[in-house]
Design a protein around this motif. Structure first.
Motif, mmCIF file in Angstrom:
data_model
loop_
_atom_site.group_PDB
_atom_site.id
_atom_site.type_symbol
_atom_site.label_atom_id
_atom_site.label_comp_id
_atom_site.label_asym_id
_atom_site.label_seq_id
_atom_site.Cartn_x
_atom_site.Cartn_y
_atom_site.Cartn_z
ATOM 1 N N GLU A 1 -8.981 -2.986 -2.796
ATOM 2 C CA GLU A 1 -8.769 -1.879 -1.876
ATOM 3 C C GLU A 1 -8.684 -0.541 -2.629
ATOM 4 O O GLU A 1 -9.208 0.469 -2.190
ATOM 5 N N THR B 1 -10.222 2.674 4.861
ATOM 6 C CA THR B 1 -10.834 1.347 4.905
ATOM 7 C C THR B 1 -9.787 0.296 5.224
ATOM 8 O O THR B 1 -8.578 0.532 5.134
ATOM 9 N N ILE C 1 -13.392 -11.781 1.057
ATOM 10 C CA ILE C 1 -12.464 -10.652 1.178
ATOM 11 C C ILE C 1 -13.339 -9.428 1.417
ATOM 12 O O ILE C 1 -14.034 -8.961 0.519
ATOM 13 N N THR D 1 -13.950 -5.518 2.553
ATOM 14 C CA THR D 1 -13.385 -4.188 2.732
ATOM 15 C C THR D 1 -14.303 -3.432 3.686
ATOM 16 O O THR D 1 -15.500 -3.300 3.416
ATOM 17 N N THR E 1 -9.011 -3.979 4.668
ATOM 18 C CA THR E 1 -9.423 -5.210 4.008
ATOM 19 C C THR E 1 -9.077 -6.385 4.899
ATOM 20 O O THR E 1 -7.928 -6.526 5.329
ATOM 21 N N GLN F 1 -6.691 -8.564 -3.991
ATOM 22 C CA GLN F 1 -7.094 -7.916 -2.754
ATOM 23 C C GLN F 1 -6.706 -6.435 -2.779
ATOM 24 O O GLN F 1 -7.479 -5.570 -2.406
#
Lengths: 223, 409
Positions: free
Chosen positions: B11, B25, B44, B46, B27, B7
């Motif tokens: 990012e 941003t 997941i 973003t 996530t 994750q």
């Protein structure tokens, strides 16, 4: 004398499948990649072409770009484990041509006694649909694909030990260390670093303390 | 790699903006316990504001090891595992598996079984599309459609119950034919449904097809170009919504589909609305197929005449020694197809369902691999939703009609 030469000619005559489109495919591959085509089998009307793993990407490109065949659709990739055989694994590709409706099965044989985790080229540059299918084969069989954009486990948890669809992986799995939360480690072996019950980690890498025990009972509020 | 690391990597892989700084941003996880992911799908995502920069599907939460389990069952017993994959269309899974085993055995089933299979598979397609329609409309806020769809689905499940005694996991289509003959009253019940359903289908069209709100939420949303759909290996309505004419029932007819007159609806824009319309029009075609098959349904045997493949009738077991032996051998040992491999593709409600079965000459499948249509269709999801709004993700997931039981197997 003439008889023997004739029989020799018959014996070396390469097999051609009855299905015309499959026959055209085989002829094309023999013309362009003659040395890489190891075997051609037709059974129940389905043609299987076995090719050398090193030549897989080139063969794939030929099949995709050949104007009269255009295998543009990769339907499926999977593998079959034959532990007693060498090479051990069959990696199987099911190809389809949407314009001509030709179908063919490509097969690659990899793995020997010295390399329990064989590596072979990824077909994703030719058919991007291979991405998840190759991840699945990697996850469940332990075959690596060189050049794959993101070769990680897809179905099993990321810290799983072993590859479940191999024939030497027991159907009932291995015994689990207790307490466990995820990974599966043979009971008599020490936990590899980074697995097991102690490694619930927060996203920034800190170890997460075990959750506090919940209340054993909830008292009912008297109104 | 741990998912959390993954994750963070997602990012950090984002592009820099003009000032050389990373965009602000965020996530977030969507799922696995999210009602709009139709099961246990984890995305997941973003986000840049409400726009999706990157989407990474994470699957495997429903992995049940069906392929591994099948290697330890006889061909006869592995049938029941196939119901549990696409649990919204178990009869279509039964059909695909049965065709694969019959191809291994080089078996031809009687005419009555062929027609009955087509009727049942098309009824199953209607039932599956009704669940899709109801749930994807519910995701976008149209609650009443959901209730109407499940009302009609009940009628189809009643027909399955009449045939097999089971509403969902029927295992009614088996290698060699059907488990039992079509029951008395089957014809009347299907015809009653055929008389009723076109009217109900028009009601759904009235509720949604020209509904301003529905069009706003679906038109131009999550587009998928035809070339991309082919590249990602999509099939079913996800492929046809993008304008590619490929239906296994027409391209590689099985179980007598070449005898029926039906059309393949295709879309043109590849958006959520086109995929919606393709499935809605497919239901019309399914009705046409069922009507033709029901009219032409022949009498006669519904199973192959081979006691080594199908169990003998119950009344013979208590009176005939040979039948008892056949019954015992079939249930304890099963049959042994010759060594070889087959790949059989069928058109399930979700798309191309492929069964790759390898036999080594023993009584158990050496390997059974399922090419799940939802698996390949889900692979195309990130390319559909990247650059779109967060609220449209549920529309996109609904429109590709995934069943996680089939994705994870």
């Amino acid at each position: 004398m003439t008889d023997t030469t004739e029989t020799q000619a018959q014996a070396t005559e390469p097999f051609t499948p009855a299905d015309p489109l499959a026959a055209a495919t085989v002829a094309l591959l023999r013309a362009r990649h003659g040395a890489d085509v190891l075997d051609v089998v037709e059974w129940r009307g389905e043609t299987t072409i076995v090719v050398r793993p090193e030549a897989l990407v080139a063969v794939g490109q030929t099949l995709r770009d050949a104007p009269e065949l255009r295998y543009d659709y990769l339907a499926d990739i999977t593998a079959v484990d034959w532990p007693e055989r060498e090479p051990r694994f069959d990696v199987v590709y099911h190809l389809l041509s949407l314009p001509t409706r030709a179908v063919v099965r490509l097969k690659v044989r990899v793995g020997d006694e010295d390399t329990p985790h064989p590596e072979m080229p990824s077909i994703t540059p030719v058919w991007p649909a291979a991405n998840w299918f190759e991840r699945e084969v990697f996850d469940l069989f332990g075959i690596s694909f060189a050049g794959h954009p993101d070769l990680t486990r897809i179905l099993m948890p990321p810290d799983w030990v072993g590859h479940p669809l191999r024939k030497d992986y027991p159907l009932t799995g291995f015994r689990l260390p207790s307490p466990h939360w995820g990974g599966q480690i043979p009971f008599d072996q020490p936990l590899p670093p980074g697995t097991g019950a102690q490694t619930l980690r927060t996203p920034d890498g800190r170890e997460q303390p075990p959750a506090p025990p919940g209340p054993e009972f909830v008292t009912r509020r008297e109104d | 790699m741990q998912l959390e690391e993954r994750q963070i990597e997602v990012e950090q892989s984002e592009p820099l903006n003009d000032e050389g700084a990373r965009r602000d941003t965020m996530t977030i996880n969507m799922g696995p316990q999210h009602p709009s992911t139709h099961g246990v799908l984890r995305l997941i995502l973003t986000l840049d504001g409400e726009t999706i920069v990157k989407a990474v599907p994470d699957i495997g939460y429903l992995h049940t090891g069906i392929e591994k389990t099948a290697e330890d069952k006889s061909y006869f017993k592995a049938l029941v595992l196939t119901d549990r994959m696409d649990y919204l269309a178990p009869l279509c899974n039964n059909l695909g598996y049965s065709l694969a085993v019959e191809k291994l055995l080089d078996l031809t089933v009687p005419e009555r079984a062929l027609y009955a299979r087509v009727i049942l598979a098309e009824l199953q397609r209607l039932a599956s599309h009704l669940v899709w329609l109801g749930s994807s409309a519910l995701d976008l806020g149209a609650q009443s459609v959901f209730l109407y769809c499940f009302r009609e689905r009940e009628l189809i499940l009643d027909i399955f119950e009449l045939c097999s005694g089971v509403r969902m996991m029927t295992s009614y289509i088996m290698p060699g034919g059907l488990q039992a003959d079509l029951p008395e009253g089957f014809d009347a019940q299907v015809r009653a449904f055929l008389a009723l359903f076109p009217k109900r289908l028009r009601e759904y069209h009235d509720l949604l097809t020209n509904n301003r709100l529905w069009i706003d939420r679906t038109k131009g949303i999550a587009p998928l170009a035809a070339a991309d759909a082919i590249t990602y290996g999509c099939s079913g309505a996800t492929l046809r919504g993008s304008g590619v004419v490929y239906d296994v029932r027409k391209a590689f007819p099985y179980s007598g589909y070449e005898r029926f007159d039906f059309d393949i609806p295709v879309g043109s824009n590849g958006d959520v609305y086109d995929r919606y319309l393709v499935r809605m029009l497919e239901m019309d075609q399914s009705l046409r197929i069922i009507t033709q098959a029901l009219d032409a349904l022949p009498g006669g045997p519904w199973q192959v005449d081979d006691p080594k493949i199908v169990p003998p009738p119950k009344y013979l077991i208590s009176s005939n020694m040979e039948s008892l032996i056949h019954h015992f051998k079939l249930y304890t040992e099963g049959y042994r197809p010759p060594a070889g491999e087959v790949y059989v593709r069928t058109e399930s409600p979700k798309g191309e369902l492929g069964f790759y079965v390898v036999s080594d000459g023993s009584a158990r499948p050496y390997r059974m691999h399922v090419r799940a249509p939802s698996f390949a269709n889900l692979q195309a999801l990130p390319s559909m939703i990247e650059g779109q709004l967060l609220a449209d993700v549920v529309a996109a997931i609904g429109s590709i009609d995934i069943v996680l039981g089939e994705v994870d197997r």
